[in-house]
Write an enzyme that holds these catalytic residues in place. Sequence first.
Site, PDB file in Angstrom:
ATOM      1  CG  ASP A 122      -0.269  -0.410   2.503  1.00  0.00           C
ATOM      2  OD1 ASP A 122       0.976  -0.394   2.568  1.00  0.00           O
ATOM      3  OD2 ASP A 122      -0.972  -0.747   3.462  1.00  0.00           O
ATOM      4  CG  ASP A 181      -9.054  -1.034  11.773  1.00  0.00           C
ATOM      5  OD1 ASP A 181      -8.051  -1.696  11.399  1.00  0.00           O
ATOM      6  OD2 ASP A 181      -9.476  -0.043  11.149  1.00  0.00           O
TER       7      ASP A 181
HETATM    8  C1  GLP Z   1      -0.582   0.533   8.498  1.00  0.00           C
HETATM    9  C2  GLP Z   1      -0.181  -0.355   7.323  1.00  0.00           C
HETATM   10  C3  GLP Z   1      -0.422  -1.825   7.634  1.00  0.00           C
HETATM   11  C4  GLP Z   1       0.148  -2.166   9.002  1.00  0.00           C
HETATM   12  C5  GLP Z   1      -0.529  -1.325  10.064  1.00  0.00           C
HETATM   13  C6  GLP Z   1      -0.046  -1.643  11.470  1.00  0.00           C
HETATM   14  O1  GLP Z   1      -1.920   0.836   8.517  1.00  0.00           O
HETATM   15  N1  GLP Z   1      -0.873  -0.018   6.126  1.00  0.00           N
HETATM   16  O2  GLP Z   1       0.161  -2.623   6.610  1.00  0.00           O
HETATM   17  O3  GLP Z   1       0.001  -3.523   9.262  1.00  0.00           O
HETATM   18  O4  GLP Z   1      -0.242   0.018   9.771  1.00  0.00           O
HETATM   19  O5  GLP Z   1       1.010  -0.824  11.791  1.00  0.00           O
HETATM   20  P1  GLP Z   1       2.034  -1.090  12.983  1.00  0.00           P
HETATM   21  O6  GLP Z   1       2.847  -2.253  12.535  1.00  0.00           O
HETATM   22  O7  GLP Z   1       2.848   0.156  13.049  1.00  0.00           O
HETATM   23  O8  GLP Z   1       1.232  -1.358  14.169  1.00  0.00           O
END
Ligand code: GLP
Length: 256
Positions: free
Chosen positions: A63, A132
Amino acid sequence: MEIIIQPSAEAATSVAARIIAKLLRAKPAAVLGLATGSTPLLLYRGLIAMKLDWRKVTTFNLDEYVGLPPEHEQSYHSFMWENLFRHVNIAKKNVHIPDGMSRNIATFCTQYEAKIRSAGGIDLQVLGIGTDGHIGFNEPTSSLSSRTRLKTLTRQTHRDNARFFGSADKVPHHVITMGLGTILEAREIILLAFGAKKARAIAATVEGPLSAINPASVLQWHPQVKVCLDAAAAKKLKRADYYHWVYANKPDWQQY
Ligand code: GLP
């Protein structure tokens, strides 16, 4: 699903790193799907330290934020180059990250899917998870068969990600993300989650019903998913004893 619970994020990451290293050694031209966020940072550090050969590896990121140029410090382009690509011998032409500045997002998304197909599909997809239950940026109620497309962040994700931008008003509202259907086509998937704030989403993903309200639950549909957790992220799993038992009794040929 194979649920691998380790005492720490470091230990859970090292299981994932060993699986990826094994793939790159067996298939030097492997196609990896990669994730951003704080969760895979340890993994990328571990893979760099292993000094693997990335010359023939192709990558597709999940993404990107819409409206951030690649050089923006919070773009996922910057994240990936800073935290992984510039430390390994990957060929720039083999790196694919959605273009958040694309003028025609729908066409871009169709082409991104076509590039994944013409690379032979993703051998192994790395995933984190949002609080979420989102994977990539597939927010709750995403179609379980969705493809790469434009999405709007939920207020919660917008808030969660504000920590990286300094303030919430700097976080873009729109993103491009591989769809859940796209992710499901990867041959193998490793989901990483660490810390108590992921425990609810992980319990819903592993033991809850398959439902678009918790997008990661779609992984129950995939035949080759490994969920690598630290103890805190596994805290709300009702069958944790069973997952420990399975891991402790793996036949030798199945060890990582
Ligand atoms: C973002 C990314 C996800 C990721 C999520 C969790 O939203 N698009 O791919 O898994 O964050 O982030 P973190 O690993 O910092 O908790």
